[in-house]
Design an enzyme around this catalytic site. Structure first.
Site, PDB file in Angstrom:
ATOM      1  N   ASP A  71       1.294   3.373  -5.732  1.00  0.00           N
ATOM      2  CA  ASP A  71       1.303   2.144  -4.942  1.00  0.00           C
ATOM      3  C   ASP A  71       2.699   1.540  -4.908  1.00  0.00           C
ATOM      4  O   ASP A  71       3.682   2.279  -4.860  1.00  0.00           O
ATOM      5  CB  ASP A  71       0.272   1.166  -5.536  1.00  0.00           C
ATOM      6  CG  ASP A  71      -0.393   0.313  -4.476  1.00  0.00           C
ATOM      7  OD1 ASP A  71       0.200  -0.706  -4.105  1.00  0.00           O
ATOM      8  OD2 ASP A  71      -1.501   0.654  -4.027  1.00  0.00           O
ATOM      9  N   HIS A 108       1.263  -5.839  -3.704  1.00  0.00           N
ATOM     10  CA  HIS A 108       0.014  -5.113  -3.495  1.00  0.00           C
ATOM     11  C   HIS A 108      -0.444  -4.389  -4.756  1.00  0.00           C
ATOM     12  O   HIS A 108      -1.600  -4.497  -5.173  1.00  0.00           O
ATOM     13  CB  HIS A 108       0.214  -4.116  -2.355  1.00  0.00           C
ATOM     14  CG  HIS A 108      -1.020  -3.399  -1.908  1.00  0.00           C
ATOM     15  ND1 HIS A 108      -1.466  -2.241  -2.503  1.00  0.00           N
ATOM     16  CD2 HIS A 108      -1.893  -3.664  -0.908  1.00  0.00           C
ATOM     17  CE1 HIS A 108      -2.558  -1.818  -1.879  1.00  0.00           C
ATOM     18  NE2 HIS A 108      -2.850  -2.667  -0.911  1.00  0.00           N
ATOM     19  N   SER A 298      -8.203  -1.433   0.660  1.00  0.00           N
ATOM     20  CA  SER A 298      -7.397  -1.247  -0.555  1.00  0.00           C
ATOM     21  C   SER A 298      -8.112  -1.817  -1.767  1.00  0.00           C
ATOM     22  O   SER A 298      -8.223  -1.170  -2.814  1.00  0.00           O
ATOM     23  CB  SER A 298      -6.042  -1.947  -0.401  1.00  0.00           C
ATOM     24  OG  SER A 298      -5.198  -1.269   0.478  1.00  0.00           O
TER      25      SER A 298
END
Length: 492
Positions: A71, A108, A298
């Site tokens: 990620d 994120h 996600s």
């Protein structure tokens, strides 16, 4: 419900993604899309929704299971114990800046890490598998710059090093992204990489994508039939599943692999990364001082990855095929809308545990040869360096022939120390330093990049520092990137 979609905007020139055809860039679909009026869904509520707080599931924490999060990195925020996080190699462009290495400048990865292994004593926010060990492999930057070759290298590294920690071997990979391409699944190199991970005993969990029910395809690699493709369910602010529905933003497929399983994916409250891109861009997504709301496939994928760790703790000898089958068939039926008509089930950990031990046939899907082109895997999304797009059969670090890479990936010889396919990318061992409990060493990229006169020997950064828990923006000097930023990003 009307969906709100907003681009992530960062005012500084940093590595990012751009579309050669001026289409929305999506080298990585980390970004989420959400309804601004959607009520927050706490992780405590998520545990109730997925049946992880009652029965046999309530005693499980994911202890003894490693999860690889490929990620945007992970930040050292309150609620994320250093003992629960390992920093694998930083394969992102920001790896060349010591002040940015391993850190989540976008926000994120930290949000997903909180969903999986968070433990915030002040707010009571606890991840779904707080006893698992998270290995963060950073590939994305503050604005999303990442090429499919970096994704493939990260997966190869994970397979090679899955057993480095004998107490927490990596049994799950979380892929909350989708490449911009729609290549043939029988030759795609990205699908080949995830299939090899699957065949090595790792449960690969991938996000279906946030482009909408009508898009007609899942993002790659969720489109691969071998692995577990996850869509997002709208929780509607309750802990009962009787009012849960398939979100309008989840990708559905009209051919090929369909969404396998749904999990809560609307306004999931997890850890905030103060000063990160999304934190600066969407202040109304903040919940108090340490939490943040995010929606998308996600978040749903992170929940399923954590649930897979719980199941593997209970059944450590289970194969990826068994875990996938038990999670899907143990799900909860949703009585409303498309989820009902399509027979899509929502994650139920106790339901999966109830099926554990049932016979599961070995998968017989046709495998990818891995010899397709990198360019087809990229699709329309390309990283840009000084207005020059990375395209064709070149990785970030230099040229690569997939027919030569595929057998090396299959035999786990693509990596040798910190060298991948002959390119020096990282250091050679776990000798790096960071805030996490253990860290892979860094290295300077010295090989020629995608143009003979563009190298990574002297990237100069100024004005960008990580001070405490605040990301301070500035300018990246010496090199310029162009971009239309990450697409479909909205955090509220």
């Amino acid at each position: 419900m009307a969906m709100v979609t907003m681009p992530a905007v960062l005012s500084v020139a940093v590595p990012t993604v751009a579309s050669a055809a001026d289409q929305p860039a999506r080298a990585v679909a980390w970004a989420s899309t959400t309804n601004s009026a959607s009520p927050a869904t706490s992780l405590s509520a998520v545990r109730s929704i997925i049946g992880a707080d009652t029965g046999a599931a309530a005693a499980l924490t994911g202890k003894g299971i490693g999860i690889a999060l490929i990620d945007t990195g992970v930040a050292p925020v309150p609620g994320l114990p250093a003992s629960s996080v390992v920093n694998g190699p930083d394969l992102s462009f920001e790896s060349q800046a010591p002040g940015l290495r391993y850190l989540d400048t976008y926000g994120h990865g930290t949000h997903l890490a909180g969903i999986i292994v968070g433990d915030d004593k002040d707010t009571g926010t606890r991840g779904i598998a707080p006893g698992a060990k998270l290995t963060s492999i950073k590939v994305g930057t503050a604005s999303g710059a990442v090429d499919v070759s970096q994704m493939i290298a990260a997966i190869d590294w994970t397979v090679k090093h899955r057993n480095d920690d004998s107490t927490h071997p990596i049994r799950v990979i979380n892929l909350s992204y989708g490449s911009g391409g729609n290549p043939p699944n029988w030759s795609d190199p990205l699908q080949f990489a995830v299939e090899k991970a699957w065949q090595s005993g790792i449960v690969v969990v991938a996000a279906a994508g946030n482009d909408g029910n009508a898009v007609g395809k899942l993002t790659n690699p969720a489109a691969d039939e071998w692995i577990l493709a996850v869509g997002a369910a709208a929780t509607n602010g309750t802990v009962t599943t009787t009012d849960d529905t398939l979100t309008a933003f989840t990708n559905l497929s009209t051919a090929g692999n369909q969404v396998d399983l749904l999990a809560p994916g609307t306004s999931i409250t997890s850890l905030r990364d103060p000063g990160s891109n999304i934190d600066n861009s969407y202040p109304d997504a903040r919940v108090g001082t340490s939490l943040f709301k995010g929606s998308g496939t996600s978040q749903a994928t992170a929940i399923v990855s954590a649930a897979a760790a719980l199941l593997l703790q209970a059944k450590p000898g289970a194969s990826p095929e068994q875990v996938k089958d038990w999670l899907i068939k143990g799900g909860t039926f949703l009585p409303n809308g498309k989820a009902a008509t399509m027979g899509l089930l929502e994650l139920n950990v106790n339901g999966a545990l109830g099926r554990a031990g049932t016979t599961v046939a070995k998968a017989t899907w046709n495998p990818s040869s891995g010899t397709g082109t990198l360019e087809a895997a990229r699709g329309s999304s390309h990283v840009m360096l000084d207005n020059l797009a990375l395209n064709g059969e070149r990785t970030v670090w230099g040229p690569m022939i997939t027919a030569q890479w595929a057998p090396k990936s299959a035999s786990q010889t693509a990596w040798s120390g910190g060298t991948w396919m002959g390119f020096r990318i990282t250091g050679d061992d776990w000798t790096g330093t960071s805030w996490a409990s253990k860290t892979w060493a860094a290295a300077t990229w010295t090989s020629v990049a995608w143009s003979t006169n563009k190298t990574w020997t002297d990237p100069a950064w100024s004005g960008r520092t990580w001070s405490g828990r605040t990301w301070s923006t500035g300018a990246w000097t010496g090199r310029t990137w162009s971009s239309d930023e990450w697409s479909a990003a909205s955090w509220r």
